[in-house]
Design an enzyme around this catalytic site. Structure first.
Site, mmCIF file in Angstrom:
data_model
loop_
_atom_site.group_PDB
_atom_site.id
_atom_site.type_symbol
_atom_site.label_atom_id
_atom_site.label_comp_id
_atom_site.label_asym_id
_atom_site.label_seq_id
_atom_site.Cartn_x
_atom_site.Cartn_y
_atom_site.Cartn_z
ATOM 1 N N ASP A 74 0.741 -1.226 0.057
ATOM 2 C CA ASP A 74 0.016 0.152 0.059
ATOM 3 C C ASP A 74 0.739 1.241 -0.016
ATOM 4 O OD1 ASP A 74 1.073 -0.357 2.366
ATOM 5 O OD2 ASP A 74 -0.947 0.325 3.540
ATOM 6 N N HIS A 296 25.074 4.260 -18.455
ATOM 7 C CA HIS A 296 24.062 4.311 -17.349
ATOM 8 C C HIS A 296 24.227 3.709 -15.977
ATOM 9 C CE1 HIS A 296 20.736 5.407 -20.512
ATOM 10 N NE2 HIS A 296 21.784 6.201 -20.317
ATOM 11 N N ASP A 313 26.732 13.062 -14.148
ATOM 12 C CA ASP A 313 25.538 13.300 -15.113
ATOM 13 C C ASP A 313 24.243 13.352 -14.273
ATOM 14 O OD1 ASP A 313 23.478 13.394 -16.876
ATOM 15 O OD2 ASP A 313 24.379 12.015 -18.176
ATOM 16 N N ASP A 325 19.917 18.604 -17.940
ATOM 17 C CA ASP A 325 20.842 17.314 -18.027
ATOM 18 C C ASP A 325 22.269 17.807 -18.404
ATOM 19 O OD1 ASP A 325 21.675 15.013 -18.698
ATOM 20 O OD2 ASP A 325 20.535 14.828 -20.573
ATOM 21 N N HIS A 407 26.986 6.120 -28.185
ATOM 22 C CA HIS A 407 25.461 6.857 -27.816
ATOM 23 C C HIS A 407 25.610 8.052 -28.864
ATOM 24 C CE1 HIS A 407 27.431 10.093 -25.420
ATOM 25 N NE2 HIS A 407 27.939 9.204 -24.996
ATOM 26 N N HIS A 411 20.149 15.163 -27.777
ATOM 27 C CA HIS A 411 18.687 15.104 -27.705
ATOM 28 C C HIS A 411 17.945 16.133 -27.304
ATOM 29 C CE1 HIS A 411 18.718 14.902 -23.144
ATOM 30 N NE2 HIS A 411 20.020 13.942 -23.462
ATOM 31 N N HIS A 418 14.651 13.094 -21.890
ATOM 32 C CA HIS A 418 14.855 12.831 -23.364
ATOM 33 C C HIS A 418 13.311 13.282 -23.975
ATOM 34 C CE1 HIS A 418 17.948 9.623 -22.693
ATOM 35 N NE2 HIS A 418 18.086 10.869 -22.251
ATOM 36 N N GLU A 442 26.598 16.169 -25.875
ATOM 37 C CA GLU A 442 27.252 15.381 -24.935
ATOM 38 C C GLU A 442 28.080 14.450 -25.468
ATOM 39 O OE1 GLU A 442 24.537 12.689 -23.060
ATOM 40 O OE2 GLU A 442 22.854 13.783 -23.944
ATOM 41 N N TYR A 446 34.944 6.461 -23.778
ATOM 42 C CA TYR A 446 34.830 5.601 -22.764
ATOM 43 C C TYR A 446 35.738 4.448 -23.081
ATOM 44 C CZ TYR A 446 30.725 8.357 -22.789
ATOM 45 O OH TYR A 446 29.829 9.347 -22.740
ATOM 46 N N ARG A 464 32.774 12.364 -20.468
ATOM 47 C CA ARG A 464 31.533 12.843 -21.199
ATOM 48 C C ARG A 464 31.500 14.312 -20.666
ATOM 49 N NH1 ARG A 464 28.102 9.493 -20.463
ATOM 50 N NH2 ARG A 464 26.721 10.042 -18.579
ATOM 51 N N GLU A 466 28.789 17.442 -20.959
ATOM 52 C CA GLU A 466 27.317 17.589 -21.628
ATOM 53 C C GLU A 466 26.676 19.029 -21.412
ATOM 54 O OE1 GLU A 466 24.388 14.932 -20.032
ATOM 55 O OE2 GLU A 466 23.019 15.316 -21.671
HETATM 56 N N1 GLY Z 1 21.429 11.625 -18.503
HETATM 57 C C1 GLY Z 1 20.843 11.145 -19.534
HETATM 58 C C2 GLY Z 1 21.417 11.651 -20.738
HETATM 59 O O1 GLY Z 1 22.428 12.349 -20.725
HETATM 60 O O2 GLY Z 1 20.773 11.507 -21.875
HETATM 61 MN MN MN Z 2 21.522 13.965 -22.095
HETATM 62 MN MN MN Z 3 23.047 13.464 -19.045
#
Ligand code: GLY
Ligand code: MN
Ligand code: MN
Length: 500
Positions: A74, A296, A313, A325, A407, A411, A418, A442, A446, A464, A466
């Protein structure tokens, strides 16, 4: 009327006596009659509803907020409304479980009505006995008039929704945001079936588009270009996120001292996210050493070692639900080693190429193409690529460089991290950048510790960088420029924080 039924747990419930029931509703001061100010987003949300109304004349549009989701037994997850609902109503934070926005077609557009569960009177059982909605359990919820004033939308009790959905069902096409509330979606499906309308994409003619998917696409594409309120919110989210990054750096010594330092980093960021905003916009990645090579990495249970980098991140989601982000990769000692700096500078160069490509009129995919070309060339220069950069950059026959950056570079960003995820490919990946769009840039590299193709000095280094970037009339503006990006600036910034 909720997506998930909460199980009754009779083993813990104490029955309420008749004496209690008669007593509980007595001697409360009346609710305030003062109505709240309209939400700052209300007028923008009205314009957004106008745009979607113009796109679907004569059709009933149903946009549920979604219900509470059970975490276990619950207890529920913290509530977040569906993003399309938030966008079209201006509501954020935890508002309003089980509500449904209906745009009812009229001769010259649509009338908006918000169906929801207003607060129950204090003598109602819900007031004291309903742990999901009762005022004694979750606090005072709005009345019909209060929510109506906040949103500038007519509000009606949720009990009336079914009649509204079914009204003239045979003559009024109906579309629903189908992934928001399975219960409302099922009811719309029943209404369609009873009216003899098939909306099943599998059963549809080959060239017939799924009407609900078409609505989802239109709502996603409506968010591709941000209005001034959204731009201001994202600017604010970036500023607050920058402050939280600084607070995290200030706590590096404590995170190292305590052990399990990635968790400490996640926690300090989360504290600031909950304090300055609604929450984190997505699970924080706090990845030190080789963990940075797991894209991730949200387990965040590693140690922080002074000679390592940490890739953070993270983004603060404001009460309006707009989120930053941002990624920074920082030397825990305050100083980059030579190898770390070399990798970092390659990623920075790739990001600079991305910034140069991110201008109005360019293709969204140009940003990635510019950044990834730098990545491939640096990999070739280091002798890591088994083919030339040109051969690797051939999308059909190459792609070897992707082993070290699998990647994409960008985005859309907004109310979802996203954002605009249902936009058509021709308007997203193959779309054209326009003023008012906000995207991330970004790139990363790696180098896993077990990667035998990588020179030993680079193994275990993941980087990275970003940033959140507004496309302007003349180019772009880095909304997250408050955080340093060059190695020298990062070192100077950390020094100021750690040894003021
Ligand atoms: N933190 C998710 C991305 O960078 O897309
Ligand atoms: Mn991102
Ligand atoms: Mn990110």
């Amino acid at each position: 009327m909720s997506s998930e039924k909460q199980p009754a747990l009779p083993n813990r419930q104490t029955p309420f006596s008749e004496a209690f029931k008669a007593f509980i509703g007595t001697d409360w001061a009346p609710y305030s009659t003062e109505l709240p100010d309209p939400l700052p987003a209300a007028s923008y949300a009205a314009e957004r509803r106008g745009a979607i109304s113009a796109r679907f004349p004569g059709e009933r549009l149903v946009v549920p907020a979604g219900g509470l989701k059970i975490r276990s037994n619950d207890t529920d997850y913290r509530y977040r409304p569906h993003s399309a609902f938030a966008h079209l109503t201006g509501l954020g934070t935890d508002r309003e479980p089980d509500a449904v926005l209906v745009l009812e077609p009229t001769d010259d557009g649509h009338d908006a009505t918000l169906y929801f569960k207003p607060r129950a009177p204090r003598d109602a059982e819900e007031f004291y006995a309903n742990a999901r909605y009762g005022e004694m359990w979750v606090g005072q919820r709005p009345s019909l008039d209060e929510l109506s004033r906040l949103c500038g939308i007519r509000c009606v009790a949720i009990e009336e929704l079914d009649d509204e959905l079914a009204k003239n069902a045979g003559d009024t096409p109906i579309r629903i945001v189908a992934d928001a509330d399975p219960d409302v979606t099922a009811r719309v499906a029943r209404i369609r079936t009873e009216a003899g309308i098939s909306a099943d994409p599998a059963a549809a003619e080959e060239d017939q588009v799924d009407p609900d998917a078409e609505l989802a696409t239109a709502l996603s594409e409506l968010r591709l270009i941000k209005d001034e309120y959204e731009i201001e919110q994202l600017r604010e989210a970036c500023a607050r996120t920058g402050e939280a990054f600084a607070a995290v750096v200030a706590d590096f010594p404590e995170a190292i001292r305590r052990g399990r330092g990635e968790r400490w980093v996640e926690g300090v960021f989360g504290l600031h996210a909950r304090h300055a905003g609604n929450a984190v916009g997505y699970d924080t990645i706090a990845a030190s050493g080789d963990h940075a090579c797991t894209l991730h990495w949200i387990r965040n249970d590693g140690e922080l070692r002074s000679g390592d980098l940490i890739l953070i991140d993270a983004g603060i989601e404001l009460d309006s639900l707009y989120t930053a982000d941002i990624t920074r990769t920082l030397p825990l000692s305050g100083t980059f080693s030579e190898a770390q700096r070399e990798v970092y500078l390659a990623v920075l160069e790739a990001q600079e190429a991305g910034f140069e490509a991110a201008v109005p009129g360019a293709k969204f995919s140009d940003v990635h193409a510019a950044a990834i070309e730098v990545i491939a060339r640096r990999l070739a220069d280091w002798g890591i690529l088994p083919v030339s950069a040109e051969e690797s950059l051939n999308a059909e026959t190459g792609g070897q460089h992707r082993r070290w950056m699998v990647h994409g570079t960008s985005h859309h960003l907004g109310i979802d991290v996203h954002d605009c995820a249902q936009a058509r490919r021709e308007n997203y990946r193959e779309g054209t950048l326009a003023p008012g769009m906000i995207i991330t840039i970004e790139p990363g590299l790696y180098f896993k510790s077990e990667d035998l193709l990588v020179p030993e000095r680079f193994r275990g280094i993941g980087v990275r960088i970003e940033d959140d970037v507004l496309i302007t009339e003349t180019g772009n503006e880095n909304l997250s420029a408050g955080l340093p990006r060059t190695p020298d600036d990062v070192e100077a910034w950390m020094k100021d924080i750690l040894a003021p």
